[in-house]
Design an enzyme around this catalytic site. Structure first.
Site, PDB file in Angstrom:
ATOM      1  N   LYS A 104       0.876  -1.163   0.000  1.00 45.35           N
ATOM      2  CA  LYS A 104       0.000   0.000   0.000  1.00 45.35           C
ATOM      3  C   LYS A 104       0.913   1.213   0.000  1.00 45.35           C
ATOM      4  O   LYS A 104       1.605   1.494   0.976  1.00 45.35           O
ATOM      5  CB  LYS A 104      -0.922   0.021   1.214  1.00 45.35           C
ATOM      6  CG  LYS A 104      -1.887   1.197   1.155  1.00 45.35           C
ATOM      7  CD  LYS A 104      -2.630   1.404   2.457  1.00 45.35           C
ATOM      8  CE  LYS A 104      -3.445   2.689   2.351  1.00 45.35           C
ATOM      9  NZ  LYS A 104      -3.966   3.125   3.656  1.00 45.35           N
ATOM     10  N   GLY A 165      -8.440   9.726   9.297  1.00 47.88           N
ATOM     11  CA  GLY A 165      -8.825   9.856  10.692  1.00 47.88           C
ATOM     12  C   GLY A 165      -9.889  10.878  11.000  1.00 47.88           C
ATOM     13  O   GLY A 165     -10.252  11.075  12.157  1.00 47.88           O
ATOM     14  N   ALA A 191      -9.706   5.942   3.762  1.00 45.96           N
ATOM     15  CA  ALA A 191      -9.550   7.097   4.652  1.00 45.96           C
ATOM     16  C   ALA A 191     -10.829   7.912   4.766  1.00 45.96           C
ATOM     17  O   ALA A 191     -11.527   8.166   3.784  1.00 45.96           O
ATOM     18  CB  ALA A 191      -8.401   8.002   4.221  1.00 45.96           C
ATOM     19  N   GLY A 192     -11.111   8.296   6.005  1.00 48.83           N
ATOM     20  CA  GLY A 192     -12.206   9.212   6.289  1.00 48.83           C
ATOM     21  C   GLY A 192     -13.546   8.579   6.567  1.00 48.83           C
ATOM     22  O   GLY A 192     -14.503   9.275   6.927  1.00 48.83           O
ATOM     23  N   ASN A 213      -9.796   2.092   9.344  1.00 55.30           N
ATOM     24  CA  ASN A 213      -8.940   1.878  10.500  1.00 55.30           C
ATOM     25  C   ASN A 213      -9.500   2.601  11.727  1.00 55.30           C
ATOM     26  O   ASN A 213     -10.033   2.002  12.653  1.00 55.30           O
ATOM     27  CB  ASN A 213      -7.513   2.334  10.201  1.00 55.30           C
ATOM     28  CG  ASN A 213      -6.511   1.965  11.288  1.00 55.30           C
ATOM     29  OD1 ASN A 213      -5.319   2.095  11.104  1.00 55.30           O
ATOM     30  ND2 ASN A 213      -6.955   1.494  12.430  1.00 55.30           N
ATOM     31  N   THR A 214      -9.418   3.937  11.723  1.00 57.46           N
ATOM     32  CA  THR A 214      -9.742   4.715  12.917  1.00 57.46           C
ATOM     33  C   THR A 214     -11.121   4.406  13.480  1.00 57.46           C
ATOM     34  O   THR A 214     -11.274   4.196  14.693  1.00 57.46           O
ATOM     35  CB  THR A 214      -9.632   6.218  12.607  1.00 57.46           C
ATOM     36  OG1 THR A 214      -8.300   6.517  12.195  1.00 57.46           O
ATOM     37  CG2 THR A 214      -9.974   7.049  13.833  1.00 57.46           C
TER      38      THR A 214
END
Length: 262
Positions: A104, A165, A191-192, A213-214
């Site tokens: 990645k 995040g 992301a996001g 993830n977050t």
């Protein structure tokens, strides 16, 4: 209930799950491991700076001890790389350490917003593809850059929904729709995404997968949140494959308004 959605295929390899998960920000590696296994995800990203590649069993960089390579494809990421040279060096280090030759590609030199550098990303992708890496590049939602990366030979493109995040969801929806419409490789929204509904919406747009993830790692119950995201991804993909109804300006009754007593 099995929704029976199509398999995800990246670089000729099939995956049942369309949810990819990151490994940062969890309260513990043990919690991370439990969350990964409960979610059904098959691709797990690991930041190389958090992994012990020295063979010295560093207890402070032992994240790979908690990710079973028999269950998951370990997708090493170059998070923290400031330029193409550093990203390429990290990728080569991962290969030398015996990790899969899947990368990645992340290059985000600005620590405040972590937005990807398009010029350095394209430069690094050209080098890594030539060296035989399967490259999954993290990019801004830039349709032109996405096409350029496809032409270079990346296995996917991974445009952001919002900055890393932030949990804002599909802030870049209009650009994502263009990228998806033009893509000849899988599109992974990365992301996001802060809620399962964001993931479902991304899949309904026609994205091939999402990376989260977050939102999972910082949840009060990461294990249940991982499951919630997987269910949302399945539902969104099934809806896309079935076909969503067209939107209308006027109301349309679901029951007849005349002759129903005849």
């Amino acid at each position: 209930m099995d929704l029976g959605t199509e398999k995800l295929v990246i670089a000729g390899r099939q995956f049942k799950s369309r949810l990819m998960i990151g490994t940062g920000k969890y309260p513990s590696n043990e919690m991370m491991k439990e969350s990964l296994e409960a979610s059904g995800a098959e691709i797990v990203t690991v930041a190389l700076r958090r992994a012990d590649l020295s063979g010295k069993n560093d207890p402070f960089a032992n994240i790979l001890d908690f990710v079973d390579p028999e269950k998951f494809l370990i997708l090493a990421n170059t998070s923290g790389a400031m330029d193409a040279d550093e990203a390429v060096r990290l990728a080569r280090l991962a290969e030398a350490a015996g990790l899969p030759k899947w990368i990645k590609l992340e290059i985000h030199p600005d620590p405040n917003y972590l937005l990807p550098d398009p010029i350095e990303t394209l430069k690094a992708a050209e080098i890594l593809v030539k060296e035989g890496f399967t490259v999954l590049p993290y990019i801004n939602a830039d349709p032109v850059l996405a096409k350029r990366l496809e032409e270079v030979g990346t296995a996917t493109v991974m445009p952001l929904g919002a900055p890393i995040g932030t949990n804002k969801g599909l802030v870049t929806k209009d650009q994502l729709e263009i990228i998806i419409a033009q893509a000849t490789v899988p599109v992974v929204i990365d992301a996001g995404l802060g809620a399962p509904s964001h993931a479902a919406a991304a899949m309904e747009l026609g994205a091939d997968a999402v990376l989260v993830n977050t939102a999972i790692a910082v949840a009060q119950d990461p294990v249940k949140m991982g499951v919630a995201f997987e269910v949302a991804v399945q539902a969104g993909r099934a809806a896309y494959e079935i076909g969503l109804p067209k939107r209308g300006l006027k109301a349309a009754a679901t029951s007849p308004l005349t002759a129903f007593l005849d």
